[in-house]
Design a protein around this motif. Structure first.
Motif, mmCIF file in Angstrom:
data_model
loop_
_atom_site.group_PDB
_atom_site.id
_atom_site.type_symbol
_atom_site.label_atom_id
_atom_site.label_comp_id
_atom_site.label_asym_id
_atom_site.label_seq_id
_atom_site.Cartn_x
_atom_site.Cartn_y
_atom_site.Cartn_z
ATOM 1 N N ARG A 245 -38.617 -3.799 0.983
ATOM 2 C CA ARG A 245 -39.961 -3.786 1.560
ATOM 3 C C ARG A 245 -40.293 -5.132 2.203
ATOM 4 N NH1 ARG A 245 -43.295 0.407 0.103
ATOM 5 N NH2 ARG A 245 -42.557 1.763 -1.582
ATOM 6 N N ALA A 246 -39.977 -6.205 1.493
ATOM 7 C CA ALA A 246 -40.294 -7.541 1.997
ATOM 8 C C ALA A 246 -39.493 -7.850 3.260
ATOM 9 C CB ALA A 246 -40.008 -8.579 0.909
ATOM 10 N N ARG A 247 -38.221 -7.512 3.256
ATOM 11 C CA ARG A 247 -37.376 -7.821 4.407
ATOM 12 C C ARG A 247 -37.791 -7.020 5.640
ATOM 13 N NH1 ARG A 247 -31.064 -8.597 2.517
ATOM 14 N NH2 ARG A 247 -31.403 -10.446 1.194
ATOM 15 N N ILE A 248 -38.085 -5.733 5.446
ATOM 16 C CA ILE A 248 -38.449 -4.900 6.590
ATOM 17 C C ILE A 248 -39.818 -5.287 7.119
ATOM 18 C CG2 ILE A 248 -38.992 -2.532 7.290
ATOM 19 C CD1 ILE A 248 -36.802 -1.585 5.355
ATOM 20 N N ALA A 249 -40.768 -5.482 6.217
ATOM 21 C CA ALA A 249 -42.121 -5.852 6.640
ATOM 22 C C ALA A 249 -42.151 -7.238 7.270
ATOM 23 C CB ALA A 249 -43.071 -5.801 5.444
ATOM 24 N N GLY A 250 -41.175 -8.080 6.928
ATOM 25 C CA GLY A 250 -41.148 -9.443 7.443
ATOM 26 C C GLY A 250 -40.629 -9.555 8.854
ATOM 27 N N LYS A 251 -40.153 -8.462 9.435
ATOM 28 C CA LYS A 251 -39.649 -8.479 10.805
ATOM 29 C C LYS A 251 -40.703 -7.913 11.755
ATOM 30 C CE LYS A 251 -35.578 -9.738 9.252
ATOM 31 N NZ LYS A 251 -35.083 -11.120 9.411
ATOM 32 N N SER A 252 -40.835 -8.520 12.922
ATOM 33 C CA SER A 252 -41.798 -8.012 13.901
ATOM 34 C C SER A 252 -41.218 -6.822 14.663
ATOM 35 C CB SER A 252 -42.194 -9.115 14.879
ATOM 36 O OG SER A 252 -41.049 -9.635 15.547
ATOM 37 N N THR A 253 -39.906 -6.820 14.861
ATOM 38 C CA THR A 253 -39.232 -5.696 15.523
ATOM 39 C C THR A 253 -37.885 -5.451 14.853
ATOM 40 O OG1 THR A 253 -38.157 -7.115 17.171
ATOM 41 C CG2 THR A 253 -40.306 -6.168 17.762
ATOM 42 N N ILE A 254 -37.495 -4.189 14.781
ATOM 43 C CA ILE A 254 -36.192 -3.819 14.238
ATOM 44 C C ILE A 254 -35.615 -2.696 15.098
ATOM 45 C CG2 ILE A 254 -34.949 -2.772 12.292
ATOM 46 C CD1 ILE A 254 -36.911 -4.053 10.398
ATOM 47 N N SER A 255 -34.333 -2.790 15.362
ATOM 48 C CA SER A 255 -33.627 -1.716 16.064
ATOM 49 C C SER A 255 -32.296 -1.483 15.360
ATOM 50 C CB SER A 255 -33.369 -2.101 17.534
ATOM 51 O OG SER A 255 -32.516 -1.148 18.154
ATOM 52 N N VAL A 256 -32.077 -0.249 14.934
ATOM 53 C CA VAL A 256 -30.828 0.120 14.261
ATOM 54 C C VAL A 256 -30.166 1.226 15.075
ATOM 55 C CG1 VAL A 256 -29.748 0.977 12.154
ATOM 56 C CG2 VAL A 256 -31.785 -0.470 12.016
ATOM 57 N N THR A 257 -28.957 0.973 15.558
ATOM 58 C CA THR A 257 -28.226 1.934 16.369
ATOM 59 C C THR A 257 -26.969 2.371 15.651
ATOM 60 O OG1 THR A 257 -29.037 0.923 18.414
ATOM 61 C CG2 THR A 257 -27.101 2.337 18.598
ATOM 62 N N VAL A 258 -26.724 3.681 15.642
ATOM 63 C CA VAL A 258 -25.541 4.268 15.006
ATOM 64 C C VAL A 258 -24.574 4.716 16.090
ATOM 65 C CG1 VAL A 258 -24.709 6.196 13.605
ATOM 66 C CG2 VAL A 258 -26.814 5.004 12.961
ATOM 67 N N GLN A 259 -23.321 4.274 15.997
ATOM 68 C CA GLN A 259 -22.295 4.651 16.977
ATOM 69 C C GLN A 259 -21.016 5.064 16.246
ATOM 70 O OE1 GLN A 259 -22.674 0.776 19.154
ATOM 71 N NE2 GLN A 259 -22.705 2.085 20.946
ATOM 72 N N GLY A 260 -20.256 5.945 16.889
ATOM 73 C CA GLY A 260 -18.969 6.347 16.339
ATOM 74 C C GLY A 260 -19.090 7.010 14.990
ATOM 75 N N LEU A 261 -20.096 7.859 14.814
ATOM 76 C CA LEU A 261 -20.355 8.485 13.518
ATOM 77 C C LEU A 261 -19.255 9.476 13.153
ATOM 78 C CD1 LEU A 261 -22.255 9.040 11.128
ATOM 79 C CD2 LEU A 261 -23.472 10.668 12.596
ATOM 80 N N ALA A 262 -18.687 9.314 11.964
ATOM 81 C CA ALA A 262 -17.669 10.231 11.439
ATOM 82 C C ALA A 262 -18.146 10.769 10.102
ATOM 83 C CB ALA A 262 -16.330 9.520 11.282
ATOM 84 N N ILE A 263 -18.154 12.088 9.961
ATOM 85 C CA ILE A 263 -18.711 12.740 8.773
ATOM 86 C C ILE A 263 -17.642 13.571 8.073
ATOM 87 C CG2 ILE A 263 -20.381 14.448 7.950
ATOM 88 C CD1 ILE A 263 -22.126 13.672 10.369
ATOM 89 N N SER A 264 -17.582 13.461 6.761
ATOM 90 C CA SER A 264 -16.738 14.340 5.968
ATOM 91 C C SER A 264 -17.576 14.895 4.832
ATOM 92 C CB SER A 264 -15.511 13.604 5.428
ATOM 93 O OG SER A 264 -15.897 12.520 4.600
ATOM 94 N N ILE A 265 -17.337 16.166 4.489
ATOM 95 C CA ILE A 265 -18.131 16.846 3.475
ATOM 96 C C ILE A 265 -17.212 17.421 2.419
ATOM 97 C CG2 ILE A 265 -19.754 18.734 3.031
ATOM 98 C CD1 ILE A 265 -20.759 18.430 5.861
ATOM 99 N N ASP A 266 -17.603 17.245 1.154
ATOM 100 C CA ASP A 266 -16.846 17.794 0.037
ATOM 101 C C ASP A 266 -17.845 18.398 -0.948
ATOM 102 O OD1 ASP A 266 -15.072 18.481 -1.929
ATOM 103 O OD2 ASP A 266 -14.530 16.439 -2.495
ATOM 104 N N GLY A 267 -18.037 19.709 -0.834
ATOM 105 C CA GLY A 267 -18.994 20.376 -1.705
ATOM 106 C C GLY A 267 -20.403 19.896 -1.469
ATOM 107 N N GLN A 268 -21.028 19.322 -2.491
ATOM 108 C CA GLN A 268 -22.406 18.862 -2.403
ATOM 109 C C GLN A 268 -22.515 17.373 -2.085
ATOM 110 O OE1 GLN A 268 -25.151 21.125 -2.750
ATOM 111 N NE2 GLN A 268 -23.363 22.426 -2.426
#
Length: 309
Positions: A245-268
């Motif tokens: 909470r402190a770290r996120i609230a302490g920033k005036s702007t934040i940008s998080v970008t996800v690239q090259g997403l690879a997903i694997s699923i095993d049951g739940q």
């Protein structure tokens, strides 16, 4: 390529026919999408992007009969030529003039025999593009292909409704550049029926990133499972939340970008690996990130988060 949507958007009424036609087969999703197991030799993301732009050029110049003729057997067996021309022409004209296009994702999916959609077994692909219109708005276009006789054949065209070009999507797209297409290909590790839930996991990843980018601490923390264990095992969950909470609230702007997403699923459980670009005020960091998810009811919640892998 199941009929699921992350942050679902209504398709343009004139394009409803093709939205319904492609929904089961071609993942009517507005974001970065799930790709398949193996890619045949010589079929890179660059080639798919070029093929998509060539198809769009035919749509732009009203060569729709030619586009249908070049299409796959899947398209021709399900959509008569006259219907394709009439419906696609109306959908394309609804957009108006196009000033620029850039791709946002390339996705591939391997269909097995007897799949729920009833489409022939084989390899399919989607190319999603962000399109700037002459009226100052933007739209999303999807060109879909099927692999036939060792080449990609046009299978469908879907247009999402125009939105103001200044609008920020809930799940931000990766920056639209053409220098390294492979970095934005989402990959899915081969599995059985669990593959159908990969778009749910993908949506969870992008919702987490969007909440972080929006500095929405409450929504960000809700992405984590009750049993989530901080990377620093000596830190309690309560102290970890307070620190976040402190770290996120302490920033005036934040940008998080996800690239090259690879997903694997095993049951739940599921694992999502990707390249994360984090920008906050004067800080700019790029690195690998792994999120491990646990399915809880209809949600996928983060139970472990690891950086650098």
């Amino acid at each position: 390529m199941q009929a699921t949507e992350q942050d679902s958007k209504k398709r343009h009424p004139m394009n409803r026919f093709f939205t319904q036609f492609l929904a089961a087969c071609l993942m009517a999703s507005t974001s970065l999408i799930v790709a398949a197991a193996q890619q045949p030799p010589g079929t890179s993301s660059d080639e798919l992007v070029r093929a998509a732009l060539q198809s769009l050029q035919k749509a732009d110049t009203d060569r729709l009969g030619e586009l249908w003729e070049s299409g796959s057997s899947v398209l021709k067996s399900r959509v008569p030529k006259t219907t394709f021309i009439e419906t696609t022409r109306k959908a394309r004209l609804s957009m108006g003039p196009v000033t620029a296009r850039d791709w946002s994702s390339v996705a591939r999916l391997q269909y097995r025999a007897g799949n729920e959609s009833g489409f022939p077994a084989g390899l399919y692909a989607n190319v999603d593009l962000v399109t700037q219109l002459g009226n100052g708005k933007s739209a999303s276009e999807r060109i879909s292909f099927a692999m036939e006789n060792n080449s990609w054949r046009f299978t469908g065209y879907v247009i999402a409704p125009p939105t103001p070009s200044s609008a920020t999507p809930a799940a931000p797209l990766a920056p639209a550049t053409s220098s390294a297409p492979a970095t934005r290909t989402t990959q899915l590790a081969p599995s059985s029926a669990s593959d159908a839930r990969a778009p749910e996991v993908e949506a969870a990843v992008h919702a987490w990133a969007a909440a972080w980018s929006a500095r929405d601490v409450g929504r960000y923390l809700l992405a984590y499972a009750p049993e989530f264990t901080p990377a620093n095992r000596q830190q309690s969950r309560k102290n970890w939340e307070e620190e976040r909470r402190a770290r996120i609230a302490g920033k005036s702007t934040i940008s998080v970008t996800v690239q090259g997403l690879a997903i694997s699923i095993d049951g739940q459980t599921a694992t999502a690996r990707f390249r994360q670009t984090y920008r906050a005020d004067d800080l700019n960091e790029v690195g690998r990130k792994t999120l491990e998810f646990q399915r809880s009811g209809t949600q996928w919640l983060i139970r472990k988060e690891t950086a650098g892998v």
